[in-house]
Design an enzyme around this catalytic site. Structure first.
Site, PDB file in Angstrom:
ATOM      1  N   ASN A  15      -9.944  -0.931  -1.816  1.00  0.00           N
ATOM      2  CA  ASN A  15      -8.521  -0.667  -1.591  1.00  0.00           C
ATOM      3  C   ASN A  15      -7.738  -1.244  -2.772  1.00  0.00           C
ATOM      4  OD1 ASN A  15      -5.826  -0.832  -0.847  1.00  0.00           O
ATOM      5  ND2 ASN A  15      -6.228  -1.521   1.251  1.00  0.00           N
ATOM      6  N   CYS A  29       0.815  -1.227   0.000  1.00  0.00           N
ATOM      7  CA  CYS A  29       0.000   0.000   0.000  1.00  0.00           C
ATOM      8  C   CYS A  29       0.841   1.267   0.000  1.00  0.00           C
ATOM      9  CB  CYS A  29      -0.949   0.009   1.187  1.00  0.00           C
ATOM     10  SG  CYS A  29      -2.149  -1.312   1.048  1.00  0.00           S
ATOM     11  N   HIS A  78      -3.889   7.024   1.484  1.00  0.00           N
ATOM     12  CA  HIS A  78      -4.093   5.706   0.884  1.00  0.00           C
ATOM     13  C   HIS A  78      -5.487   5.220   1.269  1.00  0.00           C
ATOM     14  CE1 HIS A  78      -4.056   1.542   0.051  1.00  0.00           C
ATOM     15  NE2 HIS A  78      -3.880   1.173   1.311  1.00  0.00           N
TER      16      HIS A  78
HETATM   17  N1  ACO Z   1     -18.891  -9.704   6.171  1.00  0.00           N
HETATM   18  C1  ACO Z   1     -19.521 -10.016   7.309  1.00  0.00           C
HETATM   19  N2  ACO Z   1     -18.862 -10.324   8.450  1.00  0.00           N
HETATM   20  C2  ACO Z   1     -17.529 -10.294   8.423  1.00  0.00           C
HETATM   21  C3  ACO Z   1     -16.807  -9.965   7.251  1.00  0.00           C
HETATM   22  C4  ACO Z   1     -17.547  -9.671   6.092  1.00  0.00           C
HETATM   23  N3  ACO Z   1     -16.955  -9.355   4.946  1.00  0.00           N
HETATM   24  N4  ACO Z   1     -15.485 -10.013   7.533  1.00  0.00           N
HETATM   25  C5  ACO Z   1     -15.371 -10.350   8.818  1.00  0.00           C
HETATM   26  N5  ACO Z   1     -16.597 -10.524   9.361  1.00  0.00           N
HETATM   27  C6  ACO Z   1     -16.938 -10.885  10.730  1.00  0.00           C
HETATM   28  C7  ACO Z   1     -15.816 -11.622  11.430  1.00  0.00           C
HETATM   29  O1  ACO Z   1     -15.875 -12.996  11.159  1.00  0.00           O
HETATM   30  C8  ACO Z   1     -16.079 -11.292  12.877  1.00  0.00           C
HETATM   31  O2  ACO Z   1     -17.124 -12.120  13.349  1.00  0.00           O
HETATM   32  P1  ACO Z   1     -17.098 -12.722  14.862  1.00  0.00           P
HETATM   33  O3  ACO Z   1     -17.120 -11.508  15.742  1.00  0.00           O
HETATM   34  O4  ACO Z   1     -18.322 -13.529  14.908  1.00  0.00           O
HETATM   35  O5  ACO Z   1     -15.813 -13.486  14.944  1.00  0.00           O
HETATM   36  C9  ACO Z   1     -16.630  -9.866  12.841  1.00  0.00           C
HETATM   37  O6  ACO Z   1     -17.105  -9.669  11.487  1.00  0.00           O
HETATM   38  C10 ACO Z   1     -15.598  -8.799  13.154  1.00  0.00           C
HETATM   39  O7  ACO Z   1     -14.417  -9.032  12.384  1.00  0.00           O
HETATM   40  P2  ACO Z   1     -13.145  -8.128  12.529  1.00  0.00           P
HETATM   41  O8  ACO Z   1     -12.084  -8.650  11.621  1.00  0.00           O
HETATM   42  O9  ACO Z   1     -12.821  -7.975  13.975  1.00  0.00           O
HETATM   43  O10 ACO Z   1     -13.706  -6.740  11.937  1.00  0.00           O
HETATM   44  P3  ACO Z   1     -13.068  -5.293  12.025  1.00  0.00           P
HETATM   45  O11 ACO Z   1     -14.009  -4.406  12.702  1.00  0.00           O
HETATM   46  O12 ACO Z   1     -11.662  -5.312  12.501  1.00  0.00           O
HETATM   47  O13 ACO Z   1     -13.051  -4.852  10.486  1.00  0.00           O
HETATM   48  C11 ACO Z   1     -11.422  -4.584   8.730  1.00  0.00           C
HETATM   49  C12 ACO Z   1     -12.233  -5.554   9.580  1.00  0.00           C
HETATM   50  C13 ACO Z   1     -12.402  -3.780   7.898  1.00  0.00           C
HETATM   51  C14 ACO Z   1     -10.516  -5.393   7.839  1.00  0.00           C
HETATM   52  C15 ACO Z   1     -10.596  -3.610   9.600  1.00  0.00           C
HETATM   53  O14 ACO Z   1      -9.926  -4.333  10.609  1.00  0.00           O
HETATM   54  C16 ACO Z   1      -9.560  -2.815   8.803  1.00  0.00           C
HETATM   55  O15 ACO Z   1      -9.889  -2.003   7.970  1.00  0.00           O
HETATM   56  N6  ACO Z   1      -8.279  -2.984   9.090  1.00  0.00           N
HETATM   57  C17 ACO Z   1      -7.190  -2.180   8.471  1.00  0.00           C
HETATM   58  C18 ACO Z   1      -7.016  -2.452   7.011  1.00  0.00           C
HETATM   59  C19 ACO Z   1      -5.783  -1.705   6.500  1.00  0.00           C
HETATM   60  O16 ACO Z   1      -5.534  -0.561   6.839  1.00  0.00           O
HETATM   61  N7  ACO Z   1      -4.948  -2.340   5.710  1.00  0.00           N
HETATM   62  C20 ACO Z   1      -3.700  -1.711   5.322  1.00  0.00           C
HETATM   63  C21 ACO Z   1      -3.574  -1.575   3.912  1.00  0.00           C
HETATM   64  S1  ACO Z   1      -3.769  -3.088   3.039  1.00  0.00           S
HETATM   65  C22 ACO Z   1      -2.204  -3.497   2.335  1.00  0.00           C
HETATM   66  O17 ACO Z   1      -1.186  -3.004   2.693  1.00  0.00           O
HETATM   67  C23 ACO Z   1      -2.203  -4.648   1.358  1.00  0.00           C
END
Ligand code: ACO
Length: 336
Positions: free
Chosen positions: A293, A116, A263
């Site tokens: 993304n 990223c 980003h």
């Molecule tokens: N649809 C429905 N439910 C989902 C989905 C989905 N697509 N994905 C996960 N869930 C569920 C999980 O299974 C979990 O369920 P549980 O509580 O029953 O176990 C629940 O939703 C919460 O999951 P989390 O992973 O804890 O969700 P979070 O609030 O952390 O959101 C996300 C996830 C959007 C990925 C967030 O953590 C995020 O944006 N992180 C940073 C991403 C980022 O900045 N990346 C850097 C750049 S990428 C690169 O460099 C390649």
């Protein structure tokens, strides 16, 4: 010493739009979950049935537009820098493919592997080459074909819903006007967190033979892995640090920012940064809602769109910032 400035911008997106509801066909998810957590409404995914787009061909298409807008031809470009985490082939990288696709002279082509932060790193490298006088016009590309390698099932939903395909390109050119163009760039890494956001195999640490031999249906090492909440917490801190570092290096304040292009990792991260720096909606540009993304392509697609919409004017202070896998992060400060 010369300055460098962006003289041409372009982007290319695959035609195929995939909405959050479309994803429900192959995973348990909802439009509500995705929008609430990420801000994403839809993304572009190459449809291999109707398109022969690839990481390098998308990069080449974006590059063509950028070169034209710079008022140059392919023969005026001295060097290519190509940022991606999803090259067409394991090797060689995308830069040489663009050199061939655009029928360019046998100029150098360098690939950048910083996910990223890839475009930020690539722009910084290009800036150094121009500052030393070695090159005059450099083509800087960020392009990703994520959809070809995502796990399209409920098991992969935490990662798969976030990523989209696309490419952007800039021409960075020698500039003799003092105080204009790229003012500074700042790059960082923290490799101890490499495994928090990664794709393990196939690679030399985990080669195809080993994966096939184990034949384990639970093996997900060839899909991207992300410890989402861990990444999120680091992202908000590092984004802020990179922006502050860029401002301080130039004796500027947050009030001086005319346009921040973060980003496009997650709309919530961008909104957090906007609040922290007390920026108005006019001073931050986001398009993750439409494209997801796109990793190395995200900053350059957003920059190009913002510029096309007339949101960036001559003399504006533009700050680009990114954080991602590695971990890597950085910023570029530009006087437009
Ligand atoms: N649809 C429905 N439910 C989902 C989905 C989905 N697509 N994905 C996960 N869930 C569920 C999980 O299974 C979990 O369920 P549980 O509580 O029953 O176990 C629940 O939703 C919460 O999951 P989390 O992973 O804890 O969700 P979070 O609030 O952390 O959101 C996300 C996830 C959007 C990925 C967030 O953590 C995020 O944006 N992180 C940073 C991403 C980022 O900045 N990346 C850097 C750049 S990428 C690169 O460099 C390649």
């Amino acid at each position: 010493m010369y300055n460098s400035k962006i003289t041409g911008l372009g982007y290319y997106l695959p035609e195929n739009v995939v909405t959050n509801d479309d994803l429900k066909e192959f995973m348990d998810t909802s439009d509500e979950w995705i929008q609430e957590r990420t801000g994403i409404k839809e993304r572009r995914w190459i449809d291999p049935k109707t398109s022969d787009d690839s990481t390098s061909s998308m990069g080449a298409k974006a590059a063509k537009v950028a070169i034209e807008r710079a008022g140059l031809t392919k023969d005026d470009i001295d060097f290519i820098i190509f940022a991606t985490l999803s090259p067409d082939m394991y090797f060689p990288g995308g830069g040489v493919r663009v050199q061939d696709m655009l029928d360019m002279p046998t100029i150098g082509a360098l690939d950048v592997r910083n996910q990223c932060s890839g475009f930020i790193y690539a722009l910084s490298v290009a800036d150094q080459f121009i500052k030393t006088g070695m090159y005059k016009n450099i083509l800087v590309i960020g392009s990703e074909n994520h959809s070809g390698g995502l796990e399209k099932s409920t098991r992969g939903r935490g990662v798969t819903v976030i990523f989209g395909d696309g490419a952007g390109a800039a021409v960075l050119s020698r500039c003799e006007e003092e105080g204009k163009g790229i003012l500074s760039s700042h790059l960082h890494s923290e490799g101890k967190y490499a495994r928090e956001l990664m794709l393990d195999g196939p690679a030399t640490g985990r080669w195809v033979d080993a994966i096939m031999e184990e034949n384990n249906p639970d093996d997900t090492s060839y899909y991207p892995y992300m410890n989402g909440q861990f990444v999120f917490k680091h992202a908000v801190v590092r984004f802020s640090e990179a922006i502050v570092e860029g401002l301080q290096a130039n004796g500027l304040q947050k009030e001086d920012i005319d346009m921040l292009i973060p980003h496009q990792a997650n709309l919530r991260i961008a909104q957090f940064i906007q609040r922290k720096f007390q920026l108005s909606d006019d001073n931050v540009y986001n398009n993750i809602m439409k494209y997801g993304n796109t990793t190395a392509a995200s900053v350059i697609i957003a920059l190009t769109e913002a510029w096309e919409l007339g949101k960036i004017k001559d003399n504006d202070l533009v700050v680009l910032a990114a954080f991602g896998s590695g971990f890597t992060w950085g910023s570029v400060v530009i006087r437009w």
